[in-house]
Motif scaffolding. Structure first.
Motif, PDB file in Angstrom:
ATOM      1  N   VAL A 193      -0.587  -9.468  -6.601  1.00 31.37           N
ATOM      2  CA  VAL A 193      -0.599  -8.121  -7.177  1.00 31.37           C
ATOM      3  C   VAL A 193      -1.995  -7.509  -7.053  1.00 31.37           C
ATOM      4  O   VAL A 193      -2.982  -8.117  -7.475  1.00 31.37           O
ATOM      5  CB  VAL A 193      -0.185  -8.168  -8.670  1.00 31.37           C
ATOM      6  CG1 VAL A 193      -0.218  -6.786  -9.282  1.00 31.37           C
ATOM      7  CG2 VAL A 193       1.185  -8.817  -8.820  1.00 31.37           C
ATOM      8  N   GLU A 202      -4.407  -5.363  -8.557  1.00 30.30           N
ATOM      9  CA  GLU A 202      -4.606  -4.803  -9.896  1.00 30.30           C
ATOM     10  C   GLU A 202      -5.546  -3.608  -9.901  1.00 30.30           C
ATOM     11  O   GLU A 202      -5.390  -2.712 -10.710  1.00 30.30           O
ATOM     12  CB  GLU A 202      -5.096  -5.880 -10.858  1.00 30.30           C
ATOM     13  CG  GLU A 202      -4.024  -6.902 -11.161  1.00 30.30           C
ATOM     14  CD  GLU A 202      -4.271  -7.666 -12.436  1.00 30.30           C
ATOM     15  OE1 GLU A 202      -5.427  -7.738 -12.895  1.00 30.30           O
ATOM     16  OE2 GLU A 202      -3.299  -8.191 -12.971  1.00 30.30           O
ATOM     17  N   SER A 203      -6.531  -3.622  -9.014  1.00 28.09           N
ATOM     18  CA  SER A 203      -7.427  -2.464  -8.931  1.00 28.09           C
ATOM     19  C   SER A 203      -8.110  -2.446  -7.572  1.00 28.09           C
ATOM     20  O   SER A 203      -8.224  -3.468  -6.904  1.00 28.09           O
ATOM     21  CB  SER A 203      -8.477  -2.486 -10.047  1.00 28.09           C
ATOM     22  OG  SER A 203      -9.376  -3.551  -9.871  1.00 28.09           O
ATOM     23  N   LEU A 206      -7.182 -14.655 -11.115  1.00 29.49           N
ATOM     24  CA  LEU A 206      -7.718 -13.325 -10.849  1.00 29.49           C
ATOM     25  C   LEU A 206      -8.850 -13.481  -9.848  1.00 29.49           C
ATOM     26  O   LEU A 206      -9.758 -14.297 -10.050  1.00 29.49           O
ATOM     27  CB  LEU A 206      -8.233 -12.667 -12.125  1.00 29.49           C
ATOM     28  CG  LEU A 206      -7.169 -12.207 -13.103  1.00 29.49           C
ATOM     29  CD1 LEU A 206      -7.815 -11.629 -14.360  1.00 29.49           C
ATOM     30  CD2 LEU A 206      -6.265 -11.178 -12.471  1.00 29.49           C
ATOM     31  N   ARG A 218      -4.350 -10.377  -8.470  1.00 26.05           N
ATOM     32  CA  ARG A 218      -3.749 -11.421  -9.310  1.00 26.05           C
ATOM     33  C   ARG A 218      -2.819 -12.254  -8.432  1.00 26.05           C
ATOM     34  O   ARG A 218      -1.979 -11.708  -7.710  1.00 26.05           O
ATOM     35  CB  ARG A 218      -2.955 -10.805 -10.464  1.00 26.05           C
ATOM     36  CG  ARG A 218      -2.277 -11.854 -11.357  1.00 26.05           C
ATOM     37  CD  ARG A 218      -1.576 -11.193 -12.536  1.00 26.05           C
ATOM     38  NE  ARG A 218      -2.534 -10.531 -13.404  1.00 26.05           N
ATOM     39  CZ  ARG A 218      -3.184 -11.127 -14.400  1.00 26.05           C
ATOM     40  NH1 ARG A 218      -3.001 -12.416 -14.653  1.00 26.05           N
ATOM     41  NH2 ARG A 218      -4.031 -10.437 -15.140  1.00 26.05           N
ATOM     42  N   ASP A 266      -2.082 -17.745 -13.940  1.00 25.33           N
ATOM     43  CA  ASP A 266      -2.417 -16.959 -12.749  1.00 25.33           C
ATOM     44  C   ASP A 266      -3.885 -17.153 -12.387  1.00 25.33           C
ATOM     45  O   ASP A 266      -4.654 -17.743 -13.138  1.00 25.33           O
ATOM     46  CB  ASP A 266      -2.190 -15.462 -13.006  1.00 25.33           C
ATOM     47  CG  ASP A 266      -0.770 -15.137 -13.440  1.00 25.33           C
ATOM     48  OD1 ASP A 266       0.131 -15.962 -13.228  1.00 25.33           O
ATOM     49  OD2 ASP A 266      -0.592 -14.043 -14.001  1.00 25.33           O
ATOM     50  N   LYS A 278     -11.745  -5.169  -4.567  1.00 22.94           N
ATOM     51  CA  LYS A 278     -10.375  -5.318  -5.070  1.00 22.94           C
ATOM     52  C   LYS A 278     -10.317  -6.392  -6.150  1.00 22.94           C
ATOM     53  O   LYS A 278     -11.035  -7.391  -6.087  1.00 22.94           O
ATOM     54  CB  LYS A 278      -9.428  -5.762  -3.945  1.00 22.94           C
ATOM     55  CG  LYS A 278      -9.564  -4.991  -2.650  1.00 22.94           C
ATOM     56  CD  LYS A 278      -8.565  -3.911  -2.551  1.00 22.94           C
ATOM     57  CE  LYS A 278      -8.633  -3.243  -1.179  1.00 22.94           C
ATOM     58  NZ  LYS A 278      -8.370  -1.842  -1.259  1.00 22.94           N
ATOM     59  N   ARG A 279      -9.429  -6.195  -7.098  1.00 23.43           N
ATOM     60  CA  ARG A 279      -9.072  -7.248  -8.053  1.00 23.43           C
ATOM     61  C   ARG A 279      -7.618  -7.592  -7.788  1.00 23.43           C
ATOM     62  O   ARG A 279      -6.744  -6.728  -7.853  1.00 23.43           O
ATOM     63  CB  ARG A 279      -9.278  -6.833  -9.506  1.00 23.43           C
ATOM     64  CG  ARG A 279      -9.032  -8.024 -10.447  1.00 23.43           C
ATOM     65  CD  ARG A 279      -9.362  -7.736 -11.884  1.00 23.43           C
ATOM     66  NE  ARG A 279      -8.428  -6.749 -12.397  1.00 23.43           N
ATOM     67  CZ  ARG A 279      -8.780  -5.686 -13.124  1.00 23.43           C
ATOM     68  NH1 ARG A 279     -10.035  -5.459 -13.411  1.00 23.43           N
ATOM     69  NH2 ARG A 279      -7.874  -4.849 -13.550  1.00 23.43           N
TER      70      ARG A 279
END
Length: 101
Positions: free
Chosen positions: A75, A77-78, A20, A88, A18, A85-86
């Motif tokens: 996705v 993630e946070s 990030l 994936r 993946d 933003k984080r």
């Protein structure tokens, strides 16, 4: 030895198969586009308002299209309620570095 290339790449990193991504968003823009780097994160302008999750939905759809993955391959993630933003990215053959090309 310069650390500039590392700083430029700090917003993206591989994680298994993946990617990030660390993103900084500017919702409510005229159009959705990459706006360069902002404090070590990739800055994206979004043509969506930051209300009722519309900006997040627009972001995830735009990234899925750009990375040529299904919507569930992106996705959050946070950072659901933040400009930071984080994300994936799962299963893409595209490198995030191409976003800055």
């Amino acid at each position: 030895m310069s650390t500039a290339p590392d700083r430029q790449q700090a917003w993206m990193r591989p994680d298994g198969g993946d990617w990030l991504l660390q993103l900084y968003l500017q919702p409510g823009a005229r159009k959705t586009e990459v706006a360069g780097l902002h404090d070590g994160e990739l800055k994206l302008r979004l043509n969506a308002p930051p209300v009722e999750g519309k900006a997040n939905k627009a972001l995830l759809a735009w990234l899925a299209d750009w990375f040529a993955v299904p919507r569930h391959g992106v996705v959050l993630e946070s950072g659901e309620l933040s400009r930071h933003k984080r994300i994936r990215i799962i299963g893409s053959t595209r490198s995030p570095a191409e976003l800055l090309a």
